[in-house]
Structure formats: C-alpha cells, structure tokens
Motif scaffolding. Structure first.
Motif, short mmCIF file in Angstrom:
data_model
loop_
_atom_site.label_atom_id
_atom_site.label_comp_id
_atom_site.label_asym_id
_atom_site.label_seq_id
_atom_site.Cartn_x
_atom_site.Cartn_y
_atom_site.Cartn_z
N ARG A 134 4.30 -5.73 -12.13
CA ARG A 134 5.30 -6.02 -11.74
C ARG A 134 6.55 -4.94 -11.62
NH1 ARG A 134 5.93 -12.29 -14.37
NH2 ARG A 134 5.26 -13.36 -12.52
N VAL A 135 6.43 -4.33 -12.81
CA VAL A 135 7.48 -3.24 -12.71
C VAL A 135 7.20 -2.00 -12.18
CG1 VAL A 135 8.23 -4.19 -14.93
CG2 VAL A 135 6.87 -2.36 -15.01
N ALA A 136 5.83 -1.66 -11.92
CA ALA A 136 5.47 -0.46 -11.20
C ALA A 136 4.47 -0.52 -10.19
CB ALA A 136 4.94 0.55 -12.36
N GLY A 137 3.37 -1.47 -10.31
CA GLY A 137 2.20 -1.64 -9.30
C GLY A 137 2.99 -1.91 -7.96
N VAL A 138 4.15 -2.63 -7.95
CA VAL A 138 4.64 -3.15 -6.63
C VAL A 138 5.39 -1.98 -5.89
CG1 VAL A 138 4.74 -5.47 -7.12
CG2 VAL A 138 6.75 -4.17 -7.80
N ILE A 139 5.74 -1.03 -6.72
CA ILE A 139 6.60 0.31 -6.28
C ILE A 139 5.52 0.68 -4.89
CG2 ILE A 139 7.59 2.31 -6.58
CD1 ILE A 139 8.91 0.16 -7.83
N GLY A 140 4.25 0.67 -5.08
CA GLY A 140 3.48 1.13 -3.99
C GLY A 140 3.60 0.19 -2.66
N PHE A 141 3.93 -1.06 -3.01
CA PHE A 141 4.27 -1.76 -1.78
C PHE A 141 5.63 -1.35 -1.12
CE2 PHE A 141 2.34 -5.96 -3.82
CZ PHE A 141 0.98 -5.06 -3.80
N MET A 142 6.28 -0.55 -2.12
CA MET A 142 7.84 -0.08 -1.45
C MET A 142 7.74 1.08 -0.68
SD MET A 142 10.15 -1.19 -4.64
CE MET A 142 10.07 -2.60 -5.61
N ILE A 143 6.90 2.23 -1.16
CA ILE A 143 6.68 3.51 -0.63
C ILE A 143 5.60 3.25 0.47
CG2 ILE A 143 5.89 5.58 -1.31
CD1 ILE A 143 8.45 4.84 -2.84
N ALA A 144 4.61 2.54 0.62
CA ALA A 144 3.80 2.67 1.53
C ALA A 144 4.33 2.49 3.08
CB ALA A 144 2.68 1.54 1.25
N PRO A 145 5.17 1.62 3.39
CA PRO A 145 5.80 1.49 4.50
C PRO A 145 6.75 2.88 4.67
CG PRO A 145 6.22 -0.60 3.37
CD PRO A 145 5.82 0.55 2.35
N ILE A 146 7.18 3.43 3.79
CA ILE A 146 8.07 4.75 4.10
C ILE A 146 6.91 5.52 4.67
CG2 ILE A 146 9.45 6.45 3.14
CD1 ILE A 146 10.48 4.12 1.10
N SER A 147 5.82 5.95 3.92
CA SER A 147 5.03 6.92 4.05
C SER A 147 4.21 6.62 5.52
CB SER A 147 3.95 6.96 3.24
OG SER A 147 2.87 7.89 3.61
N GLY A 148 4.12 5.39 5.87
CA GLY A 148 3.14 4.91 6.93
C GLY A 148 1.77 4.92 6.53
N TYR A 149 0.85 3.80 6.73
CA TYR A 149 -0.04 3.69 6.08
C TYR A 149 -1.16 2.97 7.40
CZ TYR A 149 1.02 -0.87 4.94
OH TYR A 149 1.40 -2.46 4.86
N SER A 150 -2.50 3.03 7.26
CA SER A 150 -3.45 2.18 7.97
C SER A 150 -4.11 1.59 6.95
CB SER A 150 -4.17 2.84 8.79
OG SER A 150 -4.80 4.11 8.08
N GLY A 151 -5.07 0.51 7.24
CA GLY A 151 -6.12 0.02 6.32
C GLY A 151 -5.58 -1.40 5.67
N GLY A 152 -4.31 -1.83 6.11
CA GLY A 152 -3.84 -3.05 5.68
C GLY A 152 -3.79 -3.28 4.34
N GLU A 153 -4.17 -4.51 3.97
CA GLU A 153 -3.99 -5.07 2.63
C GLU A 153 -4.61 -4.24 1.58
OE1 GLU A 153 -1.74 -7.51 1.32
OE2 GLU A 153 -1.18 -7.46 3.47
#
Length: 287
Positions: free
Chosen positions: A127-146
């Motif tokens: 909750r306090v850090a893992g989900v930061i990845g959910f926030m950063i990935a759209p900024i970077s752009g990514y493939s591979g979905g979930e």
C-alpha cells in the motif's frame, strides 16, 4: 522535495526525460506529503483525510481540491499533480491504496503494536510503496499489461522493505515496530531486545531472513524492467540497484540498524551506473 527526502529515488528519477521527470517528481511530492502527515507532529486522521480529498481532486483535474487542506504550502504540489494527471493516466485507485496504507501507520501509532504476521507487513509494503509502481509505469510507458504492473508492485514492495530494515532504530524512536510479531517470536527477538538496541545472533538471523525476502522481491520485480519504454527503463533500473545497495550496506554493518544507518554514497551510486546501463542493454524490449 524529492531531492531532499529521497536521494536514492531522486538519483534514478534524473534519467527520465524532462517532462516525465517532472511528472515523477509531482507524484513523489504528493505521496511524500501524505507520508509526512503520519510521520511528523501535527498530523493525524483529519489532516490525512484532507490530504486525500485534495489529492483525489487533483487527479480528477478539480482545482477546488486545493482548498480542501487549507494549506498554502500544499497548493504547489496539488497543482503539479493535477498537471501530471492531465499528461499521464495516473490511477486514482493506487493513490487510494496509499491512503489506506498511511492509515495503517496511524493505527499502529494508536495501538503501539507490531504487525502480527508477515502477510500484514506485505500488505503495508504494497500500500505505501508497491502501488508507486502503478503510478510510475504510466509515466514511463509500458507494455505487457497487468503482468508488468505486478512486476512493478514487487519492485516497490522491495524498496519499502529495504527502508523498513534500514530504519528499525529510527522507527522504534517513533514507537513503531514493523517487524512481524510471529517472526520476532520465531527468531527469539523481543521488544525489549529492540529497545535495548541489541544486535544479537537471533536478531541478525531475523534480519537475514527479511533481507533475503527483499532481494527475492527485487529479483521478481526486475523481470518487468524490459517492458518499460524509453529511458524509463534506465531510470527504474538505476533506482532499484541503488535501493538494493542499501541491503549490501546493512549486511556490511553486520545488521546494526540501531547505531548505524545503512546508505549508498553518491560516488557508489555513480559506480553502479555502468551495471544498470548494461542490464538495460542486455535485456532487449520484448516484441
């Protein structure tokens, strides 16, 4: 704010292109404000609720959210977050999970007890850090979905567990113990041992176990790095290597996290860059 509060995260963020870098800093600053509310004097449930209202409003592009906190110092951050959310699809549900994680800190302060199981600690790390990845990935752009987001989650959890292992002594001064009750009992470590700052053989064994868990999460999370787009791959790879270096420093300190703070120096981070660059080069983006 990013440079002042997290030198390791800031180090990695500098490898993003300018616009992405500014969006990453806006996300970090918003998250940091919530963290400060539960860590610093003068915070509490009311202030945290106001933070959530202003943050969620900013993510929706609502300027009225600036008034929710009644804090002029907060407005530059919500303004920046609102701009970032207009540029990238930042997931509001990830910020809400962070809000729930920060509430866990307030409950710990009220109860003064550690988490009962490793599962509770893992939920907190998510909750306090893992989900930061959910926030950063759209900024970077990514493939591979979930699947890529699952990898990002593991990497964020690894970084948070690293912070917890580094800061056992500092957190204890706040009355917080993040080490799970059942693991402390399993390894023969008591609260009195922690309060005495004793780095005993059982305590080292507990630290080794949790350090290995963090390394396992780093290993799992790194599998997602090739799915990040552009220079975001190097930025996240550099940050992950620098964070995991804190575990190396903790081990070099013989797991003394009471009187010594494990850290990675600036020159050491720079020496890690060739390895990070080679990791990116040797793991081509999947088709």
């Amino acid at each position: 704010m990013t440079r002042h509060h997290s030198k390791t995260f800031y180090f990695g963020s500098r490898f993003f292109p300018a616009v992405q870098r500014e969006a990453v800093w806006a996300v970090y600053a918003a998250c940091r404000q919530g963290d400060d509310i539960v860590d610093e004097p003068g915070g509490g449930e009311t202030a945290l609720e106001a933070w959530w209202l202003s943050t969620s409003a900013a993510l929706r592009g609502d300027q009225a959210g600036d008034l929710a906190r009644g804090d002029d110092a907060a407005q530059p951050v919500t303004t920046a977050l609102r701009w970032a959310a207009s540029c990238y699809p930042l997931p509001e549900e990830a910020f809400h999970e962070l809000y729930l994680g920060l509430q866990m800190d307030l409950r710990m302060d009220a109860g003064g007890t550690p988490y009962r199981t490793f599962g509770e600690l893992e939920l907190y790390c998510r909750r306090v850090a893992g989900v930061i990845g959910f926030m950063i990935a759209p900024i970077s752009g990514y493939s591979g979905g979930e699947q890529t987001l699952d990898y990002a989650l593991k990497l964020g959890q690894a970084m948070q567990l690293t912070n917890i292992l580094r800061d056992v002594g500092e957190d204890l001064e706040r009355g917080r113990i993040y080490l799970p009750d059942n693991l402390m009992a399993q390894y023969g470590v008591s609260r009195a041992t922690l309060e005495a700052g004793q780095v005993t053989p059982p305590y080292r064994a507990l630290m080794r176990f949790l350090t290995q868990q963090a390394r396992d999460w780093y290993r799992e999370g790194r599998a997602g790095l090739p799915y990040l787009h552009g220079s975001g791959r190097l930025a996240v790879t550099a940050a992950a290597r620098a964070y995991e270096g804190i575990l190396d420093a903790l081990e070099a300190n013989d797991y003394d996290n009471f009187s010594r703070r494990a850290h990675v120096s600036g020159p050491r981070k720079l020496l890690m860059l060739p390895g990070a660059w080679w990791e990116v080069r040797s793991s081509p983006s999947p088709v």
